[in-house]
Design an enzyme around this catalytic site. Structure first.
Site, mmCIF file in Angstrom:
data_model
loop_
_atom_site.group_PDB
_atom_site.id
_atom_site.type_symbol
_atom_site.label_atom_id
_atom_site.label_comp_id
_atom_site.label_asym_id
_atom_site.label_seq_id
_atom_site.Cartn_x
_atom_site.Cartn_y
_atom_site.Cartn_z
ATOM 1 N N LYS A 8 0.810 -1.218 0.000
ATOM 2 C CA LYS A 8 0.000 0.000 0.000
ATOM 3 C C LYS A 8 0.843 1.269 0.000
ATOM 4 O O LYS A 8 0.363 2.331 -0.381
ATOM 5 C CB LYS A 8 -0.962 -0.004 1.185
ATOM 6 C CG LYS A 8 -2.073 -1.047 1.039
ATOM 7 C CD LYS A 8 -3.422 -0.402 0.899
ATOM 8 C CE LYS A 8 -4.540 -1.339 0.514
ATOM 9 N NZ LYS A 8 -4.615 -2.608 1.227
ATOM 10 N N SER A 55 1.126 -9.898 -0.214
ATOM 11 C CA SER A 55 0.801 -8.469 -0.185
ATOM 12 C C SER A 55 1.082 -7.755 1.133
ATOM 13 O O SER A 55 1.175 -6.533 1.149
ATOM 14 C CB SER A 55 -0.654 -8.260 -0.597
ATOM 15 O OG SER A 55 -1.520 -9.037 0.203
HETATM 16 C C1 LIG Z 1 -5.342 -3.629 0.830
HETATM 17 C C2 LIG Z 1 -4.803 -4.989 0.815
HETATM 18 C C3 LIG Z 1 -5.197 -5.933 -0.158
HETATM 19 C C4 LIG Z 1 -6.254 -5.641 -1.199
HETATM 20 O O1 LIG Z 1 -5.997 -4.511 -1.981
HETATM 21 P P1 LIG Z 1 -7.179 -3.750 -2.766
HETATM 22 O O2 LIG Z 1 -6.501 -2.723 -3.568
HETATM 23 O O3 LIG Z 1 -8.106 -3.166 -1.738
HETATM 24 O O4 LIG Z 1 -7.894 -4.782 -3.583
HETATM 25 C C5 LIG Z 1 -4.582 -7.180 -0.134
HETATM 26 N N1 LIG Z 1 -3.671 -7.508 0.798
HETATM 27 C C6 LIG Z 1 -3.272 -6.641 1.742
HETATM 28 C C7 LIG Z 1 -2.259 -7.070 2.739
HETATM 29 C C8 LIG Z 1 -3.816 -5.357 1.789
HETATM 30 O O5 LIG Z 1 -3.427 -4.505 2.741
#
Ligand SMILES: *Cc1c(COP(=O)(O)O)cnc(C)c1O
Length: 328
Positions: A58, A311
């Protein structure tokens, strides 16, 4: 050549974002996964977004958005609503630039994430039990105090920032045939899809969401934005609504993604354990959803080589270590 374009968002924005955020987000490794490659009989790589400062991808979108603000906007500050990782990244960027940040959080955000945001010096407003209510609050503050709202996903600069992941993957390994990407609000997937469909139009783009409260799937099925109840999950970064005024991520996920599959909380927990045991990677629930799908039989049909996004790693150690199957 016009290429893929959604409103004012085009592939060039992703290229620009890569330059803009160069000093803030790192180019993360695309780590070969021996356990998953063996299991699936094709090369599987993990995109290690856990290695970003703030522990999630993010930071890419938040940095690209906040760096796009002019002096006057920066002087007034930024406000957002977030289930945690986006708020943490906005707070981190605000601290780096020395600007004011107000983060609106729901009551269900884990304490560890709240504390991390507070430690970064942001002002915290805890309001309501779901993202819709927290977002409304953030928009109220935006208007009352003249702050700039930084959307967690439905923003041109945010999506372009997340899209740099797609650029990096295909620059490092142009042979990748399938990308596995977590989908909540769809900013991550929209950005990656914009980059990947431009660079390699026939690539397979597979989204992964939780079993319950998978808003993007419900909206695509309905053919329009529908309200979806937010149901708590071990993947606390994933459930959450898509707002009725959505401009980018709904049409982008609808048009550019091959399919979005769902995994259960049990599968996500197994994936967190798998990642720790066999890959020595700490993942939060949302971060492990792509691996959860790769451990499912449905993955046997995916065309390799495969890249999956790890992520985020913002999970309390106690929660991770209490998972079943970690200690036999
Ligand atoms: C925000 C997030 C997502 C999903 O991202 P989007 O852009 O909202 O679809 C996936 N994994 C993690 C760890 C996140 O913080």
């Amino acid at each position: 050549m016009t290429g893929i374009r959604y409103d004012d968002l085009a592939f060039q924005d992703v290229r620009d974002a890569a330059v803009n955020i160069r000093d803030i987000a790192c180019v993360t490794p695309l780590k070969p996964s021996f356990s998953l490659s063996k299991r699936l009989g094709t090369n599987v790589y993990l995109k290690m977004e856990t290695m970003q400062d703030t522990g999630s991808f993010k930071i890419r979108g938040a940095a690209n958005k906040i760096l796009s603000l002019n002096e006057e906007e920066r002087a007034r500050g930024v406000v957002t609503a977030s289930s945690g990782n986006h708020g943490k990244s906005v707070a981190y960027m605000a601290k780096r630039l020395g600007i004011r940040a107000v983060i609106c959080l729901t009551e269900i955000v884990p304490e560890g994430k709240v504390n991390a945001i507070r430690d970064l010096g942001a002002e915290i407003v805890i309001h309501g039990s779901d993202q819709d209510i927290a977002s409304e609050k953030a928009h109220e503050i935006e208007k009352a105090e003249g702050l700039t709202f930084v959307s967690p996903f439905d923003d041109r600069h945010v999506i372009a920032g997340q899209g740099t992941i797609g650029l990096e993957i295909l620059e490092a390994r142009p042979e990748i045939e399938t990308l596995i990407v977590q989908v909540s609000g769809g900013g991550l997937m929209s950005g990656i899809a914009l980059a990947a469909r431009t660079l390699k139009p026939d690539i397979n783009l597979i989204g992964v969401s939780t079993l319950k409260g998978a808003a993007m799937i419900e909206c695509i099925r309905a053919g329009r934005i529908v309200p979806v109840e937010e149901i708590p999950s071990i993947a606390d970064a994933l459930p959450g609504p898509i707002q009725a005024d959505n401009r980018y991520t709904f049409p982008m996920c609808r048009d550019l993604v091959d399919k979005i599959l769902q995994v259960s909380d049990e599968q996500i927990e197994e994936a967190m354990v798998h990642a720790l045991k066999y890959e020595k990677i700490v993942l939060e629930g949302g971060g492990a959803a792509a691996i959860a799908l790769l451990l499912d039989d449905r993955a046997k049909n995916f065309k390799g080589p495969i890249a999956a996004i790890c992520s985020g790693d913002n999970v309390a150690a106690e929660k991770l270590l209490a998972l079943k199957g970690l200690i036999e």
